[in-house]
Design an enzyme around this catalytic site. Structure first.
Site, mmCIF file in Angstrom:
data_model
loop_
_atom_site.group_PDB
_atom_site.id
_atom_site.type_symbol
_atom_site.label_atom_id
_atom_site.label_comp_id
_atom_site.label_asym_id
_atom_site.label_seq_id
_atom_site.Cartn_x
_atom_site.Cartn_y
_atom_site.Cartn_z
ATOM 1 N N CYS A 199 0.865 -1.177 0.000
ATOM 2 C CA CYS A 199 0.000 0.000 0.000
ATOM 3 C C CYS A 199 0.905 1.232 0.000
ATOM 4 O O CYS A 199 2.116 1.117 -0.174
ATOM 5 C CB CYS A 199 -0.950 -0.013 1.189
ATOM 6 S SG CYS A 199 -0.116 -0.070 2.798
ATOM 7 N N THR A 200 0.361 2.412 0.224
ATOM 8 C CA THR A 200 1.141 3.641 0.089
ATOM 9 C C THR A 200 2.257 3.754 1.120
ATOM 10 O O THR A 200 3.418 3.946 0.787
ATOM 11 C CB THR A 200 0.224 4.870 0.191
ATOM 12 O OG1 THR A 200 -0.862 4.733 -0.727
ATOM 13 C CG2 THR A 200 1.002 6.141 -0.124
#
EC number: 1.14.-.-
Length: 279
Positions: free
Chosen positions: A181-182
Site C-alpha cells: 500500500c502507500t
C-alpha cells in the site's frame, strides 16, 4: 535537489494503545498551529496515523515534541518534499480506528504479515506463483502500480474484507501472498486479515510504496507510474517529487495547481472542463 523545495511532507503511523487520545487532540493541534504545520493527524485508542507538512525546522520540532510521549518516541516517518504546503488546513481527527477496515474489534497486532525490506521486494514479487495484491483503492491504483499486481477494485478500504473472502475461495492456503500500500498502514490490517482466513505465507512491503521509491532507484525499480497521495500534490513520481504528469480525466490537458486543491478520490478535472460542465 528535492530537499531545497521548501516544505517537508512527513507521513507516519504507529499502532500503540493511546487511552487518552481524546485529550491529545487539542495539544497536538495547538502545537501544529503554533509552528505553521498543516496536514491531517488521526488519533484512535489503537494508535496514530498522520501526514503533515511544514518547514524543516517545524517538522524537526514536531518529532521532538512527540518524543516527550514515550508511546510515540523515536517515530519513523517517510519524508518527501513540496514547493508549497500541500495541505490547506491542520486537522486532528478522533476515530474508532486509525485506518478503517470495517470489522469491529479486529486486532491485527499478533497476526500481521512478515515485513519485507524494499531491497528484497523485487525478488519476492517475481517468484513463480507469488500473488501480489495492491490493497489500495482503484482510483489510487490508476496512477501507478507494481506490474502484474492484483487490483481488488475497491473504492474504500472497508470493502477489502469482502473482496479478500471471495478471492480466497478455493485457493491453496500455502500459496505466497505479497501485499503493498502507500505507506504500510493498510497492510498491517490487510495482511492480518488474510492470515485470519488461513493463509500462512503472507508478506508486506515494509514502509509501503513511499519507502520503496526512496530505496530502489532507476532501472532496478519495478514500480510503474506515479504514486497517489492524499494531499494537494495528488501524486508523486519515482523520485517522490510532485508529479508533473497529472492530467485532466476529460480532456487529458494540464491541470493547474489551483484545481489540484479540490480533487476527490483522484477525479482530476481542469478548470476549463469544470466551467464547461457548469455552462
Amino acid at each position: 535537489m528535492l530537499m531545497s523545495m521548501g516544505f517537508v511532507v512527513a507521513a507516519f503511523y504507529r499502532f500503540v494503545h493511546l487511552h487518552n487520545y481524546y485529550d491529545m487532540r487539542s495539544v497536538i493541534l495547538e502545537f501544529c498551529q503554533e509552528h505553521g504545520i498543516k496536514g491531517t493527524v488521526i488519533l484512535a485508542e489503537q494508535g496514530i496515523n498522520a501526514t503533515i507538512s511544514g518547514e524543516r525546522d517545524a517538522i524537526n520540532k514536531f518529532f521532538s515534541f512527540l518524543d516527550l510521549d514515550h508511546r510515540l518516541a523515536d517515530m519513523k516517518y517517510h519524508e518527501s518534499y513540496s514547493s508549497r504546503l500541500p495541505f490547506s488546513k491542520m486537522k486532528v481527527r478522533l476515530k474508532k480506528e486509525v485506518v478503517r477496515l470495517g470489522i469491529d474489534d479486529f486486532d491485527c497486532s499478533s497476526m500481521r504479515g512478515e515485513y519485507v525490506d524494499p531491497k528484497a521486494w523485487n525478488d519476492l514479487i517475481t517468484k513463480p506463483g507469488m500473488h501480489v495484491i495492491d490493497t489500495r483503492n482503484d482510483y489510487e491504483i490508476k496512477f501507478g502500480r507494481f506490474k502484474h499486481s492484483i487490483n481488488p477494485g475497491t473504492t474504500s478500504f472497508r470493502e477489502f474484507p469482502d473482496w479478500a473472502r471471495k478471492w480466497a475461495e478455493g485457493k491453496d492456503k500455502d500459496v505466497g501472498v505479497a501485499m503493498y500500500c502507500t505507506g504500510g498502514i493498510r497492510c498491517e490490517k490487510s495482511t492480518a486479515f488474510l492470515k485470519s482466513l488461513g493463509f500462512e505465507n503472507v508478506y508486506h512491503l515494509k514502509g509501503g510504496i513511499l519507502n520503496y521509491l526512496q530505496s530502489v532507484k532507476g532501472a532496478d525499480s519495478l514500480w510503474e507510474g506515479d504514486c497517489f497521495v492524499f494531499d494537494e500534490r495528488v501524486a508523486v513520481d519515482n523520485n517522490i517529487a510532485p508529479s508533473e504528469d497529472i492530467k485532466c480525466v476529460k480532456c487529458f490537458g494540464k491541470v493547474d495547481e489551483a484545481d489540484l486543491r479540490s480533487v476527490s478520490k483522484g477525479h482530476i478535472v481542469c478548470g476549463a472542463c469544470k466551467s464547461a460542465d457548469v455552462s
